[in-house]
Write an enzyme that holds these catalytic residues in place. Structure first.
Site, PDB file in Angstrom:
ATOM      1  N   SER A 253       0.849  -1.191   0.000  1.00 16.89           N
ATOM      2  CA  SER A 253       0.000   0.000   0.000  1.00 16.89           C
ATOM      3  C   SER A 253       0.885   1.241   0.000  1.00 16.89           C
ATOM      4  CB  SER A 253      -0.905   0.001   1.228  1.00 16.89           C
ATOM      5  OG  SER A 253      -0.118   0.277   2.369  1.00 16.89           O
ATOM      6  N   LYS A 254       0.226   2.388  -0.036  1.00 20.66           N
ATOM      7  CA  LYS A 254       0.906   3.692  -0.083  1.00 20.66           C
ATOM      8  C   LYS A 254       2.024   3.813   0.960  1.00 20.66           C
ATOM      9  CE  LYS A 254      -0.162   6.316  -3.285  1.00 20.66           C
ATOM     10  NZ  LYS A 254       1.074   6.238  -4.021  1.00 20.66           N
ATOM     11  N   ARG A 255       1.780   3.198   2.123  1.00 17.36           N
ATOM     12  CA  ARG A 255       2.780   3.281   3.187  1.00 17.36           C
ATOM     13  C   ARG A 255       4.148   2.783   2.739  1.00 17.36           C
ATOM     14  NH1 ARG A 255       2.568  -0.512   6.805  1.00 17.36           N
ATOM     15  NH2 ARG A 255       1.033  -1.784   5.752  1.00 17.36           N
ATOM     16  N   GLY A 257       5.571   3.264  -0.013  1.00 18.25           N
ATOM     17  CA  GLY A 257       6.210   4.109  -1.022  1.00 18.25           C
ATOM     18  C   GLY A 257       5.392   4.107  -2.297  1.00 18.25           C
ATOM     19  N   GLU A 263       3.968   6.733 -10.926  1.00 20.09           N
ATOM     20  CA  GLU A 263       5.033   7.238 -10.048  1.00 20.09           C
ATOM     21  C   GLU A 263       6.400   6.735 -10.519  1.00 20.09           C
ATOM     22  OE1 GLU A 263       3.755   7.458  -5.553  1.00 20.09           O
ATOM     23  OE2 GLU A 263       2.565   5.925  -6.567  1.00 20.09           O
TER      24      GLU A 263
END
Ligand code: GLU
Length: 481
Positions: A253-255, A257, A263
């Site tokens: 997940s976003k956590r 990175g 991106e």
């Protein structure tokens, strides 16, 4: 002759293309190319609130950037289109009606409040939380009454009894007790199909042979199989790919990175490297090789080599792999990729030959292109600052001062510098000062670049030119002591 395998990548355009979805796309595509089948892009935009056309465009862009071409999809059309679910509502309605007419589905008028009460009662009584079939046997008169009262029906699938069992191509036999499923909604009251229903109608009508997707969908599969059977269609083969975890073994997940393709694209990763890396997250080559071109991936793709356990996303490994692709790349191509990053940093790139030389000097110093901004800074700045402790220590050494003065004397005697002239100068400096090796070269490197590491010194010197070299060394002997 074309192989009859037909696979689809079916993203919901509700956000940026996630790395996990990209992996699903890649595996479908590799399989299709491996067997000479058809790769279909289907946009699952049934949710009017969450689906955005901006995200649809990003899916196209990201897939194009990765080099994944679809054979059938929204822009190519083809005999099984349209390929956007929002354009197929009439079909879902038609098949829902068919199921209803055949007694395999029924109208349900229960309100969210009633359903919530039903759920609470079931929990309190320790029963399975499934729909209690309150609306299954409504008489025509009862239905008319509800309609008059302004209720709009959802359509519920009447789940048959028994077991559902299927042979997952990756996971082996999976069986579900149908009792735990309960009659589920296939069309919402607003006339919008649920994911499971739209997916089944489309997989059936588009003649999908293999459904390859993340294993977060395993629990949907029995519902989809039952619906496919109820429609009298052929059940496809299912291949559920283990999910991707972060380094802490929690779902990626976003956590953790960067998790979306754009991106990585923005940071200047190489699409072939990302394909290579994402393929190897779930699959391995029999040869044990890790750097695999797209051609080799296509050639070697094999379901039996897909791992059954979850894969861990290791960004250091991705960086290493991307670095390998950068080292192998033609300088011309790498320069083209680097220029937008230089432009973004405000570096002057009008002298193409010079830009190319800078890129060549840094080719083995970067793992992805965004890093070139920092690495190339020395070539575009007039002044340097020496912040690093080890670099400052080099400058303070007595031997360094001797090297600087001798180097300056040599520089003042010439009017231009190149790699060979520089080497000769360094020989003279060595002779004059008696200083050799690291003590000879390092002070010059630090004086010119401010750092103890960096691209090859002769290349730096040539790119800087005599005047800049002289000015920087003069600055050093003037200060920093
Ligand atoms: N739209 C679904 C998703 O993005 C597709 C799942 C499937 O492949 O069936 O998760």
């Amino acid at each position: 002759m074309k192989h009859s395998a037909r696979v689809r990548f079916a993203p919901s355009p509700t956000g940026h293309l996630h790395i996990g979805n990209a992996r699903t796309a890649i595996l479908n595509w590799l399989f299709a190319r491996h067997v000479g089948g058809t790769f279909i892009l289907r946009i699952e935009d049934t949710d009017p609130e969450r689906s955005k056309s901006e995200y649809v465009n990003r899916i196209y862009e990201d897939l194009n950037w990765l080099g994944i071409q679809w054979d059938e999809g929204p822009d190519t059309e083809g005999e099984f289109g349209p390929y956007r679910q929002s354009m197929r509502f009439e079909l879902y309605q038609r098949y829902a009606n068919k199921l209803r007419e055949e007694g395999k589905a029924y109208n349900c008028y229960c309100t969210p409040e009633e359903l919530e009460q039903m759920r609470k009662d079931a929990v309190r009584e320790g029963r399975q939380v499934t729909y209690n079939r309150k609306c299954l046997h409504l008489s025509d008169a009862e239905e008319q009454e509800l309609i008059h009262a302004g209720r709009k029906p959802a359509v519920r699938f009447k789940v048959p009894e028994g077991q559902v069992e299927f042979e997952d191509v990756v996971k082996g036999t999976i069986s579900f007790d149908v009792e735990n499923i309960g009659d589920f909604v296939i069309m919402r009251a607003e006339g919008i199909p649920t994911y499971n229903f739209a997916c089944v109608v489309d997989d059936s009508l588009m003649q999908i042979s293999h459904v390859i997707r993340g294993d977060d969908h395993v629990s949907n599969t029995p519902r989809q199989i039952l619906l496919t059977q109820a429609l009298g269609m052929d059940v496809p083969l299912y291949a559920h790919i283990p999910m991707i975890l972060g380094a802490d073994r929690m779902r990626l997940s976003k956590r953790h990175g960067a998790t979306s393709v754009d991106e990585y694209r923005a940071k200047g990763y190489i699409p072939e490297a990302l394909i290579n890396f994402l393929s190897l997250l779930s699959w391995s080559s029999q040869s044990g090789d890790e750097i695999l071109s797209v051609d080799r991936l296509i050639k070697e793709f094999d379901f039996s080599r897909i791992s059954k356990s979850a894969a861990v996303f290791n960004v250091e490994k991705l960086d290493w792999m991307n670095g390998q692709y950068i080292r192998e790349m033609d300088v011309e191509k790498l320069t083209q990729l680097a220029i937008p990053f230089f432009d973004k940093a405000g570096y002057e790139t009008t002298d193409y030959e010079k830009t190319k030389k800078i890129v060549a000097a840094l080719q083995d110093k970067i793992d992805y292109l965004e890093q070139i901004i920092d690495q190339a800074k020395i070539f575009f700045q007039d002044h340097i600052t020496i912040d690093e402790t080890d670099a400052r220590a080099v400058i303070r050494k007595d031997t360094s001062q001797k090297v600087f003065w001798s180097f300056l004397r040599e520089l003042r005697n010439i009017d231009r510098i190149d790699v060979d002239i520089f080497r000769n100068i360094m020989k003279s400096v060595q002779k004059e000062t008696g200083i050799m090796g690291r003590d000879l070269w390092m002070p010059i490197r630090v004086a010119l670049t401010g750092k103890v590491h960096g691209p090859e010194l002769p290349v730096v010197i040539e790119l800087f030119g005599k005047d800049k070299c002289q000015r920087l060394v003069e600055n050093i002997v003037g200060g920093y002591r």
